[in-house]
Design a protein around this motif. Sequence first.
Motif, PDB file in Angstrom:
ATOM      1  N   ILE A  81      39.684  35.384  45.964  1.00 41.35           N
ATOM      2  CA  ILE A  81      39.582  36.838  46.027  1.00 41.35           C
ATOM      3  C   ILE A  81      39.449  37.358  44.598  1.00 41.35           C
ATOM      4  N   LYS A  82      38.288  37.918  44.274  1.00 44.86           N
ATOM      5  CA  LYS A  82      38.007  38.349  42.908  1.00 44.86           C
ATOM      6  C   LYS A  82      38.060  39.867  42.736  1.00 44.86           C
ATOM      7  N   HIS A  83      37.560  40.611  43.742  1.00 45.17           N
ATOM      8  CA  HIS A  83      37.388  42.060  43.566  1.00 45.17           C
ATOM      9  C   HIS A  83      37.699  42.776  44.878  1.00 45.17           C
ATOM     10  N   ALA A  84      38.455  43.862  44.795  1.00 44.75           N
ATOM     11  CA  ALA A  84      38.895  44.583  45.996  1.00 44.75           C
ATOM     12  C   ALA A  84      38.538  46.060  45.898  1.00 44.75           C
ATOM     13  N   LEU A  85      38.346  46.678  47.055  1.00 44.02           N
ATOM     14  CA  LEU A  85      38.159  48.128  47.150  1.00 44.02           C
ATOM     15  C   LEU A  85      39.425  48.712  47.771  1.00 44.02           C
ATOM     16  N   ILE A  86      40.035  49.691  47.096  1.00 45.97           N
ATOM     17  CA  ILE A  86      41.241  50.359  47.585  1.00 45.97           C
ATOM     18  C   ILE A  86      40.861  51.762  48.038  1.00 45.97           C
ATOM     19  N   VAL A  87      41.140  52.071  49.304  1.00 44.76           N
ATOM     20  CA  VAL A  87      40.829  53.388  49.857  1.00 44.76           C
ATOM     21  C   VAL A  87      42.139  54.016  50.330  1.00 44.76           C
ATOM     22  N   ASP A  88      42.661  54.971  49.549  1.00 44.63           N
ATOM     23  CA  ASP A  88      43.965  55.563  49.875  1.00 44.63           C
ATOM     24  C   ASP A  88      44.085  56.895  49.134  1.00 44.63           C
ATOM     25  N   ASP A  89      44.531  57.933  49.839  1.00 50.82           N
ATOM     26  CA  ASP A  89      44.661  59.254  49.215  1.00 50.82           C
ATOM     27  C   ASP A  89      45.978  59.417  48.456  1.00 50.82           C
ATOM     28  N   ASN A  90      46.904  58.467  48.628  1.00 55.02           N
ATOM     29  CA  ASN A  90      48.213  58.570  47.984  1.00 55.02           C
ATOM     30  C   ASN A  90      48.198  57.818  46.657  1.00 55.02           C
ATOM     31  N   PRO A  91      48.338  58.529  45.519  1.00 50.68           N
ATOM     32  CA  PRO A  91      48.255  57.859  44.212  1.00 50.68           C
ATOM     33  C   PRO A  91      49.375  56.851  43.986  1.00 50.68           C
ATOM     34  N   THR A  92      50.574  57.118  44.536  1.00 48.72           N
ATOM     35  CA  THR A  92      51.677  56.169  44.378  1.00 48.72           C
ATOM     36  C   THR A  92      51.374  54.862  45.091  1.00 48.72           C
ATOM     37  N   SER A  93      50.810  54.952  46.301  1.00 45.85           N
ATOM     38  CA  SER A  93      50.445  53.750  47.054  1.00 45.85           C
ATOM     39  C   SER A  93      49.351  52.969  46.338  1.00 45.85           C
ATOM     40  N   ARG A  94      48.380  53.696  45.782  1.00 47.06           N
ATOM     41  CA  ARG A  94      47.304  53.020  45.050  1.00 47.06           C
ATOM     42  C   ARG A  94      47.862  52.304  43.823  1.00 47.06           C
ATOM     43  N   LYS A  95      48.778  52.960  43.121  1.00 46.24           N
ATOM     44  CA  LYS A  95      49.362  52.362  41.912  1.00 46.24           C
ATOM     45  C   LYS A  95      50.105  51.071  42.263  1.00 46.24           C
ATOM     46  N   LEU A  96      50.897  51.089  43.332  1.00 46.99           N
ATOM     47  CA  LEU A  96      51.628  49.888  43.742  1.00 46.99           C
ATOM     48  C   LEU A  96      50.663  48.751  44.064  1.00 46.99           C
ATOM     49  N   LEU A 150      48.640  45.715  57.433  1.00 44.97           N
ATOM     50  CA  LEU A 150      49.810  45.577  56.565  1.00 44.97           C
ATOM     51  C   LEU A 150      50.651  46.840  56.652  1.00 44.97           C
ATOM     52  N   MET A 151      51.956  46.640  56.779  1.00 46.26           N
ATOM     53  CA  MET A 151      52.874  47.764  56.850  1.00 46.26           C
ATOM     54  C   MET A 151      53.236  48.255  55.454  1.00 46.26           C
ATOM     55  N   LYS A 152      53.233  49.574  55.295  1.00 48.23           N
ATOM     56  CA  LYS A 152      53.727  50.177  54.057  1.00 48.23           C
ATOM     57  C   LYS A 152      55.240  50.316  54.137  1.00 48.23           C
ATOM     58  N   PRO A 153      55.953  50.197  53.033  1.00 46.16           N
ATOM     59  CA  PRO A 153      55.462  49.847  51.694  1.00 46.16           C
ATOM     60  C   PRO A 153      55.102  48.361  51.606  1.00 46.16           C
ATOM     61  N   ILE A 154      54.053  48.062  50.869  1.00 43.13           N
ATOM     62  CA  ILE A 154      53.534  46.698  50.785  1.00 43.13           C
ATOM     63  C   ILE A 154      54.381  45.887  49.804  1.00 43.13           C
ATOM     64  N   SER A 155      54.762  44.695  50.199  1.00 41.82           N
ATOM     65  CA  SER A 155      55.471  43.779  49.303  1.00 41.82           C
ATOM     66  C   SER A 155      54.490  42.748  48.767  1.00 41.82           C
ATOM     67  N   PHE A 156      54.816  42.145  47.617  1.00 43.14           N
ATOM     68  CA  PHE A 156      53.907  41.133  47.057  1.00 43.14           C
ATOM     69  C   PHE A 156      53.765  39.964  48.012  1.00 43.14           C
ATOM     70  N   LYS A 157      54.852  39.646  48.759  1.00 46.24           N
ATOM     71  CA  LYS A 157      54.803  38.506  49.674  1.00 46.24           C
ATOM     72  C   LYS A 157      53.820  38.760  50.808  1.00 46.24           C
ATOM     73  N   SER A 158      53.903  39.942  51.439  1.00 42.40           N
ATOM     74  CA  SER A 158      53.009  40.239  52.559  1.00 42.40           C
ATOM     75  C   SER A 158      51.566  40.376  52.088  1.00 42.40           C
ATOM     76  N   LEU A 159      51.380  40.974  50.911  1.00 44.03           N
ATOM     77  CA  LEU A 159      50.026  41.148  50.384  1.00 44.03           C
ATOM     78  C   LEU A 159      49.380  39.808  50.075  1.00 44.03           C
ATOM     79  N   TYR A 160      50.090  38.950  49.336  1.00 43.93           N
ATOM     80  CA  TYR A 160      49.518  37.670  48.945  1.00 43.93           C
ATOM     81  C   TYR A 160      49.307  36.752  50.151  1.00 43.93           C
ATOM     82  N   ALA A 161      50.195  36.853  51.142  1.00 43.85           N
ATOM     83  CA  ALA A 161      50.005  36.056  52.360  1.00 43.85           C
ATOM     84  C   ALA A 161      48.728  36.486  53.079  1.00 43.85           C
ATOM     85  N   ALA A 162      48.484  37.797  53.130  1.00 46.83           N
ATOM     86  CA  ALA A 162      47.275  38.312  53.778  1.00 46.83           C
ATOM     87  C   ALA A 162      46.025  37.863  53.022  1.00 46.83           C
ATOM     88  N   LEU A 163      46.072  37.959  51.711  1.00 41.77           N
ATOM     89  CA  LEU A 163      44.918  37.545  50.906  1.00 41.77           C
ATOM     90  C   LEU A 163      44.701  36.040  50.992  1.00 41.77           C
TER      91      LEU A 163
END
Length: 533
Positions: A144-159, A248-261
Amino acid sequence: VKIDTDVPKYVFADELRLKQVLVNLLSNAIKFTNKGTIQIKISLIKTYKDSRVQLRFSVKDRGIGISAENQQKIFEAFTQEDASTTKRFGGTGLGLTISNKILALMESKLHVDSHLGKGSLFYFDVVFRASYDEDNTLDDIEHIKHALIVDDNPTSRKLLKDLLALKKITYTEVKNGIEALQIIKENTEVFDVIFMDYQMPYLNGLETIGYFRENYSNYDTPIILLNSMLNDEKINESVKQLDIEQVLMKPISFKSLYAALSKISAKKQDFDKKIPVHKDAFTIIIAEDNNVNITLTETIIKNIYPNATILLASNGREALTLFKLHQPDLIFMDIQMPVMNGYNATKAIKSLEEVHQTPVIALTGGVLKGEVENCLKAGMDDYIPKPITKNKIQSMILKWLQKSKNIKGKSKVVHQEVNNEMRYNLKELYDKIDQDEAFLNIILKKTKTYWDNILSTLNVALENDDLVEVKQIAHKLKGSSLNLCFNKLASLASKIEKYEGNNMNTVSQYIDTIDEEINFLKEKIFVEKGMQN
């Protein structure tokens, strides 16, 4: 949830005790915040030369707040900010006192910064031994090299951006679905994955994906939907229809994110190399609220079928959600679970199936008359009495997944009482896990922590004269003890579970015998194996 990027991925800690403190703080924050936000944050305060770190855990709410003169009183047992608080919100205020006692054992304590009507900040600092080792089970994320993030919440995007940056994954971010469609239309960038938030203005996530699938059908980039609701029927129905890779359920954890990827990357790698899927690559749900039983069952399955995908649920409702999202090949279902029990979860699952019936195998330590009939009446296809063994698990998988699915005969169930001939049997446990010495040590250490927590919760329930809770805890202890071949401990727990009187002094004596047996096992097993710490 905000975890600073300089916080080490792993620390050596008492997970159950730390979790207990955080759950108490979060529960209070939710209870006293009718409207607003709640944030849990973990930050690095200090680094020591000997691989230790000082971390700060904080929980901030926008609730009713606490007056200055009452901020110290709240740490006293059975005391809240004022008398009307108890009437309005319920509870005793004991949670903060217990949390402070736990933190004292970690050489820490709770601090509070609060203003009446503006919210509260509770925090504590703890020193841990840390580890910065990489998680080798997820090394295939490199595809996984490049991702598109689509989210209106800046805090969620930052995380999300911070978590991707830790794995050196680049990203493009947009604020809504319209901007995302514009990027796809222009086709100026190649994405390996798209993260799509569900709740957005103009076009929500499902509407955006629907338009995307209808107008760009040749564009096959995997899409991960981000959602804050655990059991949203509309999303569950749309996942397959819109070819959504995962939710993926918010808030996203590194474990759930990396497992999905990792799953997406593995699929991409398999497709590129044209590697056929192994015929035994089953998807299996384990629904069980006991961590020891979950670990044992999952390990047994993985030892037999290393290509199996295991999905874990801690209650019946989570099992139902996972079933809707993943359509598994087999479900192992515990009976007594919180939120939704195994009977009700099975009925709900079976009601959703019209043609193909997913086998549901009951896992239970109960030996009550009529339990088999209740399992079958609920729609379960088979039954495994605890303790769980490799042979039982393997025979069920062979029976229901590797034979014709058109033959659905009910198995003959044999009730299994606790064997008191041997006080404990490590050899039998060793055989269950295929003589894996390293895993045996891991599960024994987990058991030691689990015992400490069980004794603590038993004594709290006893102090509250809550016999129902005592019996439920004893039932869990019996099940895990049977699985781990601690036969006498299982028998002692069974006595409490089956106790029909209401004399709490008698129950207290039963708990004392359990305490004595656990101390005996700790001395006999852990000291002999050099695992005192």
